[in-house]
Design a protein around this motif. Structure first.
Motif, mmCIF file in Angstrom:
data_model
loop_
_atom_site.group_PDB
_atom_site.id
_atom_site.type_symbol
_atom_site.label_atom_id
_atom_site.label_comp_id
_atom_site.label_asym_id
_atom_site.label_seq_id
_atom_site.Cartn_x
_atom_site.Cartn_y
_atom_site.Cartn_z
ATOM 1 N N VAL A 107 0.905 -1.225 -0.155
ATOM 2 C CA VAL A 107 0.193 0.162 0.093
ATOM 3 C C VAL A 107 1.029 1.128 0.129
ATOM 4 O O VAL A 107 1.995 1.223 0.673
ATOM 5 C CB VAL A 107 -0.840 0.000 1.259
ATOM 6 C CG1 VAL A 107 -1.605 1.423 1.327
ATOM 7 C CG2 VAL A 107 -1.785 -1.216 1.394
ATOM 8 N N LEU A 108 0.428 2.319 -0.827
ATOM 9 C CA LEU A 108 1.128 3.705 -0.434
ATOM 10 C C LEU A 108 0.076 4.700 -0.169
ATOM 11 O O LEU A 108 -1.240 4.564 -0.220
ATOM 12 C CB LEU A 108 1.506 3.872 -1.753
ATOM 13 C CG LEU A 108 0.784 4.336 -2.933
ATOM 14 C CD1 LEU A 108 0.133 5.967 -2.890
ATOM 15 C CD2 LEU A 108 1.705 4.254 -4.204
ATOM 16 N N GLN A 109 0.585 5.627 0.788
ATOM 17 C CA GLN A 109 -0.622 6.660 0.977
ATOM 18 C C GLN A 109 0.093 8.021 0.700
ATOM 19 O O GLN A 109 1.447 8.231 0.851
ATOM 20 C CB GLN A 109 -0.558 6.751 2.559
ATOM 21 C CG GLN A 109 -1.578 7.769 2.997
ATOM 22 C CD GLN A 109 -2.064 7.765 4.584
ATOM 23 O OE1 GLN A 109 -1.320 6.979 5.245
ATOM 24 N NE2 GLN A 109 -2.652 8.680 4.820
ATOM 25 N N VAL A 110 -0.618 8.806 -0.111
ATOM 26 C CA VAL A 110 -0.209 10.076 -0.374
ATOM 27 C C VAL A 110 -0.143 10.825 0.583
ATOM 28 O O VAL A 110 -1.230 11.191 1.589
ATOM 29 C CB VAL A 110 -1.076 10.914 -1.440
ATOM 30 C CG1 VAL A 110 -0.740 12.040 -1.822
ATOM 31 C CG2 VAL A 110 -1.409 9.934 -2.910
ATOM 32 N N THR A 111 1.049 11.539 1.014
ATOM 33 C CA THR A 111 1.056 12.481 2.265
ATOM 34 C C THR A 111 1.347 14.025 1.875
ATOM 35 O O THR A 111 0.846 14.596 2.955
ATOM 36 C CB THR A 111 2.344 11.979 2.741
ATOM 37 O OG1 THR A 111 3.594 12.053 2.240
ATOM 38 C CG2 THR A 111 2.070 10.677 3.605
ATOM 39 N N LYS A 112 1.498 14.454 0.909
ATOM 40 C CA LYS A 112 1.684 15.716 0.442
ATOM 41 C C LYS A 112 1.457 15.882 -1.130
ATOM 42 O O LYS A 112 1.859 15.240 -1.935
ATOM 43 C CB LYS A 112 3.004 16.208 0.934
ATOM 44 C CG LYS A 112 3.067 17.774 0.550
ATOM 45 C CD LYS A 112 4.350 18.345 1.067
ATOM 46 C CE LYS A 112 4.496 19.740 0.966
ATOM 47 N NZ LYS A 112 6.132 20.256 1.160
ATOM 48 N N GLN A 116 3.437 21.369 -7.827
ATOM 49 C CA GLN A 116 4.715 20.881 -8.486
ATOM 50 C C GLN A 116 4.911 19.581 -8.102
ATOM 51 O O GLN A 116 5.836 18.951 -8.872
ATOM 52 C CB GLN A 116 5.848 21.950 -7.790
ATOM 53 C CG GLN A 116 5.716 23.330 -8.430
ATOM 54 C CD GLN A 116 5.051 24.241 -8.015
ATOM 55 O OE1 GLN A 116 4.834 24.005 -6.548
ATOM 56 N NE2 GLN A 116 4.592 25.168 -8.359
ATOM 57 N N SER A 117 4.492 18.826 -6.808
ATOM 58 C CA SER A 117 5.086 17.731 -6.766
ATOM 59 C C SER A 117 3.993 16.891 -5.905
ATOM 60 O O SER A 117 3.021 17.460 -5.433
ATOM 61 C CB SER A 117 6.108 17.920 -5.752
ATOM 62 O OG SER A 117 5.774 18.442 -4.473
ATOM 63 N N LEU A 118 4.084 15.516 -5.559
ATOM 64 C CA LEU A 118 3.394 14.608 -4.629
ATOM 65 C C LEU A 118 4.430 13.685 -3.842
ATOM 66 O O LEU A 118 5.317 13.405 -4.510
ATOM 67 C CB LEU A 118 2.742 13.527 -5.848
ATOM 68 C CG LEU A 118 1.921 12.717 -4.911
ATOM 69 C CD1 LEU A 118 0.496 12.546 -5.628
ATOM 70 C CD2 LEU A 118 2.442 11.234 -4.976
ATOM 71 N N THR A 119 4.135 13.521 -2.677
ATOM 72 C CA THR A 119 4.923 12.622 -1.971
ATOM 73 C C THR A 119 4.084 11.691 -1.445
ATOM 74 O O THR A 119 2.954 11.673 -1.034
ATOM 75 C CB THR A 119 5.468 13.424 -0.683
ATOM 76 O OG1 THR A 119 6.497 14.595 -1.344
ATOM 77 C CG2 THR A 119 6.684 12.712 0.084
ATOM 78 N N PHE A 120 4.638 10.282 -1.467
ATOM 79 C CA PHE A 120 3.860 9.071 -1.034
ATOM 80 C C PHE A 120 4.801 8.485 -0.030
ATOM 81 O O PHE A 120 6.003 8.317 -0.114
ATOM 82 C CB PHE A 120 3.074 8.201 -2.030
ATOM 83 C CG PHE A 120 4.198 7.298 -2.704
ATOM 84 C CD1 PHE A 120 4.460 6.324 -2.354
ATOM 85 C CD2 PHE A 120 4.468 8.027 -3.984
ATOM 86 C CE1 PHE A 120 5.423 5.552 -3.061
ATOM 87 C CE2 PHE A 120 5.758 7.362 -4.794
ATOM 88 C CZ PHE A 120 6.009 5.857 -4.311
ATOM 89 N N ARG A 121 4.138 7.753 0.717
ATOM 90 C CA ARG A 121 4.878 6.961 1.930
ATOM 91 C C ARG A 121 4.435 5.401 1.813
ATOM 92 O O ARG A 121 3.164 5.254 1.594
ATOM 93 C CB ARG A 121 4.751 7.517 3.237
ATOM 94 C CG ARG A 121 5.394 6.574 4.356
ATOM 95 C CD ARG A 121 5.222 7.267 5.714
ATOM 96 N NE ARG A 121 3.919 7.691 6.088
ATOM 97 C CZ ARG A 121 3.640 8.819 6.595
ATOM 98 N NH1 ARG A 121 4.344 9.982 6.763
ATOM 99 N NH2 ARG A 121 2.096 9.159 6.971
#
Length: 164
Positions: A107-112, A116-121
């Motif tokens: 699983v991934l979770q979008v955190t931000k 300009q960008s996307l961060t996932f954890r």
């Protein structure tokens, strides 16, 4: 409810080809970055959020495996490996969206998310083909420890080219 209405309106408003690649993110990590993060297993990544007919969201992802971490010296180093994920919380590329792979492939979770960008954890996310469910390599650097990837918003043509 508001997200469902917005997503439905967005799907209606987008031209057919844009619905295929609603949002595209990519990044190639520099050699300097990889030297600072020797456990990282990803050299480059391309990720597209897609909108399904029923307003559901999907991700198509491709990762170029680096010669680092648990991938070091392995058969996938320098290879692009692909994966598809279905999103079951949130919609499209919103903070809190969780997307996963069948048969507990992770699983991934979008955190931000910004313009300009996307961060996932993730603590476990497999990519690549294999005969069983899941994938052939885990993008997490260490088993059970969270790792984050920041990708830049890019022209959808990049996703269309890489994720054919």
């Amino acid at each position: 409810m508001r997200n469902i209405i917005f997503t439905s309106l967005l799907a209606f408003a987008l031209p057919a080809q844009a619905q295929d690649m609603q949002s595209c993110y990519a990044r190639t990590y520099s050699d300097a970055h990889l030297a600072k993060h020797p456990a990282q297993v990803v050299k480059a990544m391309v990720m597209a959020f897609e909108l399904g007919d029923a307003g559901d969201s999907y991700i198509r992802m491709s990762a170029l495996i680096a010669d680092g971490g648990h991938a070091k010296g392995g058969p996938l180093v320098g290879q692009w490996v692909d994966q598809g994920l279905y999103c079951f919380e949130g919609s499209a590329d919103q903070v809190g969206t969780r997307c996963g792979i069948d048969c507990d492939g992770g699983v991934l979770q979008v955190t931000k998310v910004s313009t300009q960008s996307l961060t996932f954890r993730t603590t476990y996310l497999t990519v690549g083909e294999r005969e069983e469910c899941g994938g052939s390599i885990d993008l997490a650097e260490e088993i059970g420890k969270p790792v984050s990837y920041r990708l830049d918003r890019v022209d959808p043509a990049i996703c269309t080219e890489r994720l054919r």
